[in-house]
Design a protein around this motif. Structure first.
Motif, PDB file in Angstrom:
ATOM      1  N   ARG A   6       0.835  -1.206   0.000  1.00 56.22           N
ATOM      2  CA  ARG A   6       0.000   0.000   0.000  1.00 56.22           C
ATOM      3  C   ARG A   6       0.867   1.252   0.000  1.00 56.22           C
ATOM      4  N   PHE A   7       1.934   1.220   0.800  1.00 55.22           N
ATOM      5  CA  PHE A   7       2.838   2.364   0.858  1.00 55.22           C
ATOM      6  C   PHE A   7       3.494   2.596  -0.504  1.00 55.22           C
ATOM      7  N   ASP A   8       3.977   1.540  -1.129  1.00 48.78           N
ATOM      8  CA  ASP A   8       4.628   1.668  -2.440  1.00 48.78           C
ATOM      9  C   ASP A   8       3.653   2.190  -3.490  1.00 48.78           C
ATOM     10  N   LEU A   9       2.416   1.771  -3.411  1.00 46.71           N
ATOM     11  CA  LEU A   9       1.401   2.248  -4.350  1.00 46.71           C
ATOM     12  C   LEU A   9       1.173   3.742  -4.174  1.00 46.71           C
ATOM     13  N   GLU A  10       1.058   4.182  -2.934  1.00 47.88           N
ATOM     14  CA  GLU A  10       0.843   5.607  -2.671  1.00 47.88           C
ATOM     15  C   GLU A  10       2.077   6.416  -3.053  1.00 47.88           C
ATOM     16  N   LEU A  11       3.252   5.833  -2.858  1.00 48.70           N
ATOM     17  CA  LEU A  11       4.490   6.507  -3.236  1.00 48.70           C
ATOM     18  C   LEU A  11       4.539   6.716  -4.749  1.00 48.70           C
ATOM     19  N   ASN A  12       4.131   5.699  -5.497  1.00 53.35           N
ATOM     20  CA  ASN A  12       4.085   5.826  -6.962  1.00 53.35           C
ATOM     21  C   ASN A  12       3.074   6.874  -7.393  1.00 53.35           C
ATOM     22  N   GLU A  13       1.945   6.933  -6.711  1.00 50.08           N
ATOM     23  CA  GLU A  13       0.934   7.943  -7.040  1.00 50.08           C
ATOM     24  C   GLU A  13       1.491   9.351  -6.810  1.00 50.08           C
ATOM     25  N   THR A  14       2.250   9.505  -5.735  1.00 50.23           N
ATOM     26  CA  THR A  14       2.841  10.804  -5.437  1.00 50.23           C
ATOM     27  C   THR A  14       3.860  11.197  -6.504  1.00 50.23           C
ATOM     28  N   GLN A  15       4.649  10.224  -6.959  1.00 52.85           N
ATOM     29  CA  GLN A  15       5.622  10.524  -8.007  1.00 52.85           C
ATOM     30  C   GLN A  15       4.924  10.917  -9.298  1.00 52.85           C
ATOM     31  N   GLU A  16       3.806  10.265  -9.608  1.00 52.26           N
ATOM     32  CA  GLU A  16       3.041  10.633 -10.808  1.00 52.26           C
ATOM     33  C   GLU A  16       2.500  12.056 -10.677  1.00 52.26           C
ATOM     34  N   GLN A  17       2.062  12.417  -9.482  1.00 53.13           N
ATOM     35  CA  GLN A  17       1.608  13.795  -9.251  1.00 53.13           C
ATOM     36  C   GLN A  17       2.758  14.781  -9.482  1.00 53.13           C
ATOM     37  N   LEU A  18       3.944  14.407  -9.029  1.00 55.50           N
ATOM     38  CA  LEU A  18       5.109  15.278  -9.177  1.00 55.50           C
ATOM     39  C   LEU A  18       5.486  15.440 -10.648  1.00 55.50           C
ATOM     40  N   ILE A  19       5.392  14.368 -11.414  1.00 59.56           N
ATOM     41  CA  ILE A  19       5.700  14.435 -12.848  1.00 59.56           C
ATOM     42  C   ILE A  19       4.687  15.335 -13.555  1.00 59.56           C
ATOM     43  N   ILE A  66       2.052  14.294   3.714  1.00 63.19           N
ATOM     44  CA  ILE A  66       1.823  14.407   5.156  1.00 63.19           C
ATOM     45  C   ILE A  66       0.972  13.255   5.672  1.00 63.19           C
ATOM     46  N   LEU A  67      -0.050  12.866   4.918  1.00 60.37           N
ATOM     47  CA  LEU A  67      -0.890  11.732   5.317  1.00 60.37           C
ATOM     48  C   LEU A  67      -0.092  10.434   5.325  1.00 60.37           C
ATOM     49  N   MET A  68       0.790  10.274   4.339  1.00 58.93           N
ATOM     50  CA  MET A  68       1.615   9.060   4.299  1.00 58.93           C
ATOM     51  C   MET A  68       2.543   8.987   5.501  1.00 58.93           C
ATOM     52  N   ILE A  69       3.125  10.103   5.869  1.00 57.10           N
ATOM     53  CA  ILE A  69       4.005  10.127   7.033  1.00 57.10           C
ATOM     54  C   ILE A  69       3.206   9.816   8.306  1.00 57.10           C
ATOM     55  N   ALA A  70       2.012  10.391   8.400  1.00 54.88           N
ATOM     56  CA  ALA A  70       1.190  10.196   9.593  1.00 54.88           C
ATOM     57  C   ALA A  70       0.674   8.759   9.707  1.00 54.88           C
ATOM     58  N   LYS A  71       0.276   8.168   8.590  1.00 53.43           N
ATOM     59  CA  LYS A  71      -0.348   6.852   8.622  1.00 53.43           C
ATOM     60  C   LYS A  71       0.651   5.708   8.591  1.00 53.43           C
ATOM     61  N   GLN A  72       1.758   5.889   7.847  1.00 56.84           N
ATOM     62  CA  GLN A  72       2.650   4.768   7.578  1.00 56.84           C
ATOM     63  C   GLN A  72       3.888   4.719   8.464  1.00 56.84           C
ATOM     64  N   SER A  73       4.225   5.816   9.135  1.00 58.40           N
ATOM     65  CA  SER A  73       5.459   5.886   9.935  1.00 58.40           C
ATOM     66  C   SER A  73       6.641   5.323   9.149  1.00 58.40           C
ATOM     67  N   PRO A  74       6.982   5.967   8.025  1.00 59.56           N
ATOM     68  CA  PRO A  74       8.009   5.405   7.132  1.00 59.56           C
ATOM     69  C   PRO A  74       9.388   5.327   7.773  1.00 59.56           C
ATOM     70  N   VAL A  75      10.173   4.336   7.338  1.00 53.91           N
ATOM     71  CA  VAL A  75      11.551   4.202   7.804  1.00 53.91           C
ATOM     72  C   VAL A  75      12.399   5.295   7.166  1.00 53.91           C
ATOM     73  N   ALA A  76      13.674   5.374   7.572  1.00 54.74           N
ATOM     74  CA  ALA A  76      14.531   6.500   7.194  1.00 54.74           C
ATOM     75  C   ALA A  76      14.595   6.733   5.692  1.00 54.74           C
ATOM     76  N   THR A  77      14.812   5.680   4.910  1.00 51.85           N
ATOM     77  CA  THR A  77      14.953   5.838   3.456  1.00 51.85           C
ATOM     78  C   THR A  77      13.659   6.355   2.832  1.00 51.85           C
ATOM     79  N   ASP A  78      12.543   5.789   3.257  1.00 55.67           N
ATOM     80  CA  ASP A  78      11.249   6.223   2.716  1.00 55.67           C
ATOM     81  C   ASP A  78      10.927   7.646   3.147  1.00 55.67           C
TER      82      ASP A  78
END
Length: 219
Positions: A6-19, A66-78
């Motif tokens: 789920r995190f990787d999917l949301e990360l890809n969506e964010t990158q598409e938004q950035l592009i 911000i929602l991803m950080i709040a919900k997923q508590s990502p590790v350092a690299t993420d």
């Protein structure tokens, strides 16, 4: 679907938004210069009005991250990737602001015949636009070699900036009645030079993303 998936999917969506945001910002910069060269006041006005869409894109990316950080508590690299995404979005928003500023100067210049240094501004724009395209491609591919090349092009933009300002000052001295246009074109030079700087900023963010260290590519 696992938490990681789920995190990787949301990360890809964010990158598409950035592009999408990068495409919009670069297009705005290109349109603003086309409007300047063609004395196209209508297009200049459209660019000013359309800036709200770019601002919304940045806000959507910010909220998503911000929602991803709040919900997923990502590790350092993420977490580093998410922070870089926020910074790149902010840089692209600034490029859009410079496009708006160029459009405003275009309106002020109106139908006046352009001073000769305008050709140097065209060169600066071509280089800045190329830098922005290349750095987004590098960002997507995480290609730090291509990112390093961006800083080398930026040096050329800085050289052109110096040449253009000197030519504009000479034009103003020779024809004081056109000092208003000299001032407006000088501002546009600065906006183009800063747009190129933001491409370099994005390249530096890519180095941080890949290597976890800050690099000053302008030094």
């Amino acid at each position: 679907m696992s938490i990681r998936e789920r995190f990787d999917l949301e990360l890809n969506e964010t990158q598409e938004q950035l592009i999408e945001m990068s495409d919009y910002a670069i297009a705005a910069l290109n349109r603003s210069m086309d409007a300047l060269m063609n004395h196209d006041i209508d297009t200049a006005l459209e660019i000013i009005e359309d800036d709200a869409a770019l601002n919304r894109m940045e806000e959507e990316i910010n909220q998503h991250v911000i929602l991803m950080i709040a919900k997923q508590s990502p590790v350092a690299t993420d977490l580093r990737r998410l922070v870089v995404t926020l910074k790149v979005a902010a840089d692209l928003e600034r490029v859009g602001d410079y496009a708006v500023n160029i459009a405003k100067e275009t309106i002020r210049i109106g139908k006046q015949e352009h001073l000769p240094p305008i050709t140097l501004l065209q060169e600066m724009h071509e280089m800045a636009s190329k830098m922005l395209h290349q750095v987004i491609e590098a960002f997507i591919a995480e290609d730090i070699i291509k990112a390093k090349e961006i800083a080398e092009i930026d040096d050329q933009v800085d050289d052109l900036y110096g040449q253009a300002i000197r030519q504009l000052m000479r034009s103003g001295a020779e024809d004081p009645e056109r000092m208003n246009q000299v001032t407006q074109l000088a501002f546009i030079c600065r906006y183009l030079e800063r747009s190129a700087d933001y491409a370099t900023n994005i390249a530096e963010q890519l180095f941080y993303l890949v290597r976890g260290k800050r690099y000053d590519l302008n030094s």
